[in-house]
Each structure stands twice: as structure tokens, then as C-alpha cells.
Design an enzyme around this catalytic site. Structure first.
Site, PDB file in Angstrom:
ATOM      1  N   THR A 133      31.645  67.949 -63.936  1.00 55.14           N
ATOM      2  CA  THR A 133      30.963  67.880 -65.221  1.00 55.14           C
ATOM      3  C   THR A 133      31.551  68.873 -66.215  1.00 55.14           C
ATOM      4  O   THR A 133      32.125  69.885 -65.817  1.00 55.14           O
ATOM      5  CB  THR A 133      29.458  68.188 -65.038  1.00 55.14           C
ATOM      6  OG1 THR A 133      28.822  68.315 -66.310  1.00 55.14           O
ATOM      7  CG2 THR A 133      29.259  69.496 -64.281  1.00 55.14           C
ATOM      8  N   ASP A 134      31.386  68.577 -67.502  1.00 58.10           N
ATOM      9  CA  ASP A 134      31.817  69.541 -68.525  1.00 58.10           C
ATOM     10  C   ASP A 134      30.898  70.759 -68.591  1.00 58.10           C
ATOM     11  O   ASP A 134      31.252  71.781 -69.194  1.00 58.10           O
ATOM     12  CB  ASP A 134      31.918  68.879 -69.901  1.00 58.10           C
ATOM     13  CG  ASP A 134      30.611  68.276 -70.402  1.00 58.10           C
ATOM     14  OD1 ASP A 134      29.585  68.330 -69.685  1.00 58.10           O
ATOM     15  OD2 ASP A 134      30.606  67.731 -71.526  1.00 58.10           O
ATOM     16  N   GLU A 135      29.754  70.691 -67.939  1.00 56.66           N
ATOM     17  CA  GLU A 135      28.806  71.809 -68.004  1.00 56.66           C
ATOM     18  C   GLU A 135      29.323  73.059 -67.294  1.00 56.66           C
ATOM     19  O   GLU A 135      28.813  74.157 -67.517  1.00 56.66           O
ATOM     20  CB  GLU A 135      27.442  71.393 -67.442  1.00 56.66           C
ATOM     21  CG  GLU A 135      26.779  70.307 -68.274  1.00 56.66           C
ATOM     22  CD  GLU A 135      25.338  70.048 -67.880  1.00 56.66           C
ATOM     23  OE1 GLU A 135      24.616  71.032 -67.624  1.00 56.66           O
ATOM     24  OE2 GLU A 135      24.946  68.874 -67.832  1.00 56.66           O
ATOM     25  N   LYS A 170      28.032  73.294 -59.515  1.00 57.12           N
ATOM     26  CA  LYS A 170      29.166  72.392 -59.707  1.00 57.12           C
ATOM     27  C   LYS A 170      30.458  73.179 -59.907  1.00 57.12           C
ATOM     28  O   LYS A 170      31.521  72.783 -59.417  1.00 57.12           O
ATOM     29  CB  LYS A 170      28.918  71.459 -60.892  1.00 57.12           C
ATOM     30  CG  LYS A 170      27.895  70.379 -60.640  1.00 57.12           C
ATOM     31  CD  LYS A 170      28.294  69.424 -59.518  1.00 57.12           C
ATOM     32  CE  LYS A 170      29.411  68.496 -59.917  1.00 57.12           C
ATOM     33  NZ  LYS A 170      29.721  67.499 -58.851  1.00 57.12           N
TER      34      LYS A 170
END
Length: 359
Positions: A133-135, A170
Site C-alpha cells: 500500500t502507499d500508506e 505493511k
């Protein structure tokens, strides 16, 4: 290829499986624990194919993983199994640590042993594709705070700075994959995507929540001022990108996948309300149901993906605009209330427990 997909009953995983079965000749093994967000109804249209099979298993369970690999002998792994809801990670981070970190470690270790024992030709062609994820990058300057010059975006070189227990878990899993590539030579690929949306999205997520609350006459909650910015990616576009990477990506590389659709949360909510005014009109505008609520702790202000690498090197671009994708999504939820009701009523969970035992 024979592709093992972890988390294939989830939102993105099920979209990937539907795409692979409908539009390619690849074989698919769907490995999923069937936790609260896993739904086999989401892959029902693919399940009748002789190129599809399902294995109920937990990625933290090493003996089960070893059995699945020995039974099916996959050519590639696409790892999507993860706890993914930020609010849940704030309330109960332990499940995120267990699944996203320990589960990824266990899977990597099983994959390493499996890959090392493959014949040379199959070993060279094998890929482990980790979907992230970009998070993991934290957040970016918001237009309200960045007055001069071009607003920055996330690239594959952006330093990690996760904000929530979810994104931290993540980020940890990304680092494990990178370490297994460097230390053991495992041929890995990592993709970091922006916010996905589309059919079969679990009802607690923003876009389905807005649609369902609106048509059921409930308040539509918006965190803070609703000025948080996200880059929105239609889930079928993401599935196409994932296949492109596993087929054509260079081992050891990371590719960012974005939709070129930066929108504030309030813009997204208001767009849905306006669509519903046309598609399912009621006596008052749906915007009147919008309610501003206390902001989420540590809420990231802005995400934006620079997807130029995957575009230049692999030729992928999103096909849907936000307007076309969100209309398809709203129409799907209006026409598939039985899928939602089976989740919200507990009927689907009861079926899972009857078929596979209590989780």
C-alpha cells in the site's frame, strides 16, 4: 502460469481472480483464511472454472502452507492476504501484527524452501509478488500547506514513514520481502498501490459505506473537515496492473500503482451523493445526510502516487477515470443488495462457520 493468490476472497484478491479466470489462461489457487472480510461469493463467477481451486488456510500456519505448496506446485505467488482496515488497526493492532508481519514471514520462509528445491528452469521463472500500500510512505504535504512549487508525490524511492498500526505492519512486511530477496536471492516483486474502489468492497470501507448509508437514510459520516486527499484506483485497473507486474516486472523491483485521481474525501462523498440523486432519487438531496465527525487519530492528510515507472517500463495505465469508475461502483451496489445483506445480516458468516468451522 499456475498462480497461488493469498487473500483471494478479499476485495482486491477476488477482483484479481475474476480477471485472471475471465481474461487469461492462467490457473489460480485461492488461499484464504476466510476472516470477516473474506467472501467466497466475490469469486463465485470464477469458481466454476477448471482453472480455479480454493484452499482454506491461514498464512501463519506453516504445515498448511507447506501442504498447499507441495500439492499445487505454483509458478508464482501473489501475496494479498492482510488485515487492512485502519480503524480496526487502531482499536486492535495485534491481529495486524500477527497476519501482516508474522504471516508474511511464515509465507516467505515456506516459499524460500519451496523455491530452492525447484528444478533450475522453474526456479528461474518463479516470482513472489507482494502487494502492499502507499500508506507505508506516511503522508504528503497538503495543498493548504504547500503554497509554492509542484506538490510532491510518492515514488518507489520515497522513505517509509507509516502513521497507523496498519501501515506500520505493511511497512514491516515490505521490509521482510526485500530482505528475503537480498539475503536469499528470492525473486521478489513489490507493488504499492493507492486507494482501491469498485464492486465487492467490504461495507465498512468509505465508498460502500457512503452508498449504503445514503440509500438507507442514515447519516453519512465524514472525518474532520473531509479535506484529506487520496488517489483513487479502480480495482479492475489494479488487477490488470498486478498481472502486468507478475508477468513482465523485473525481479527485485518495486512498482507504484496509482489511479491519477486525487480527490478529497468530501469530494468523493459529494460525488456519490450527486450520482445517487440521479440513479435513485429521493425527496431530499443525499448531501443533506452528510455528517462531520471527530477525525481519526493520526489521520494522514494526503496520498498521491507517481506511477510513471510502471507506465514507462511495463506499459500499464489505468483505463477508468474516477467518474466512470465511481458510477460503475454505485450502480453495482444498487444492483447487488443481496451480497451486502448477506454480510450485514450475518448469513454469510453463518454459512462459512457451517462449511469450514468457527473462525
Amino acid at each position: 502460469m499456475k498462480i497461488l493468490i493469498t487473500g483471494g476472497a478479499g476485495f482486491i484478491g477476488s477482483a484479481l481472480i475474476r480477471y485472471l479466470i475471465a481474461e487469461t489462461n492462467h490457473e489460480v489457487i485461492n488461499l484464504d483464511k476466510l476472516t470477516y472480510a473474506g467472501n467466497l461469493a466475490s469469486v463465485e463467477e470464477a469458481a466454476s472454472s477448471p482453472r480455479y481451486c480454493f484452499e482454506k488456510a491461514d498464512i501463519c500456519n506453516r504445515p498448511e502452507l507447506e501442504r498447499v505448496f507441495q500439492t499445487h506446485q505454483p509458478d508464482a505467488v501473489m501475496h494479498l492476504a492482510a488485515e487492512s482496515h485502519v480503524d480496526r488497526s487502531i482499536d486492535g493492532p495485534s491481529a495486524f501484527i500477527e497476519t501482516n508481519i508474522i504471516g508474511t514471514y511464515t509465507l516467505l520462509d515456506v516459499v524460500k524452501s519451496y523455491w530452492q528445491a525447484l528444478p533450475l528452469e522453474r526456479k528461474e521463472g518463479f516470482r513472489f509478488h507482494h502487494i502492499s500500500t502507499d500508506e507505508v510512505y506516511g503522508d504528503l504535504p497538503h495543498p493548504s500547506e504547500h503554497r509554492q512549487g509542484k506538490l510532491p508525490m510518492f515514488t518507489e524511492k520515497t522513505a517509509y514513514k507509516p502513521s497507523s498500526p496498519y501501515s506500520a505492519s505493511k511497512a514491516s512486511s515490505d521490509h521482510l520481502v526485500t530482505a528475503w530477496a537480498r539475503t536469499y536471492g528470492l525473486p521478489t516483486l513489490i507493488t504499492n498501490c493507492s486507494n482501491n474502489y469498485g464492486p465487492y468492497h467490504f461495507p465498512e470501507k468509505l465508498i460502500p459505506l457512503v452508498i449504503l448509508n445514503a440509500i438507507n437514510g442514515k447519516p453519512i459520516p465524514v472525518y474532520g473537515l473531509g479535506d484529506q486527499i487520496r488517489d483513487w484506483l479502480y480495482v479492475k485497473d489494479h488487477a490488470r496492473a498486478l498481472l502486468t507486474v507478475v508477468e513482465s516486472g523485473k525481479a527485485g523491483e518495486t512498482y507504484n500503482i496509482g489511479g491519477h485521481n486525487e480527490k478529497t474525501n468530501l469530494d468523493v462523498v459529494e460525488t456519490i451523493c450527486d450520482l445517487l440523486d440521479t440513479l435513485r432519487p429521493q425527496s431530499t438531496p443525499y448531501r443533506e445526510q452528510i455528517t462531520f465527525v471527530k477525525d481519526r487519530p493520526g489521520h494522514d492528510r494526503r496520498y498521491a502516487i507517481d506511477a510513471s515507472k510502471i507506465e514507462k517500463e511495463l506499459g500499464w495505465r489505468p483505463q477508468e477515470t474516477f467518474q466512470s469508475g465511481i458510477e460503475k461502483t454505485v450502480r453495482w451496489y444498487l444492483n447487488n443488495q443481496e451480497w451486502v445483506e448477506a454480510i450485514q445480516s450475518g448469513e454469510y458468516r453463518q454459512w462459512v462457520e457451517k462449511q469450514y468451522g468457527e473462525q
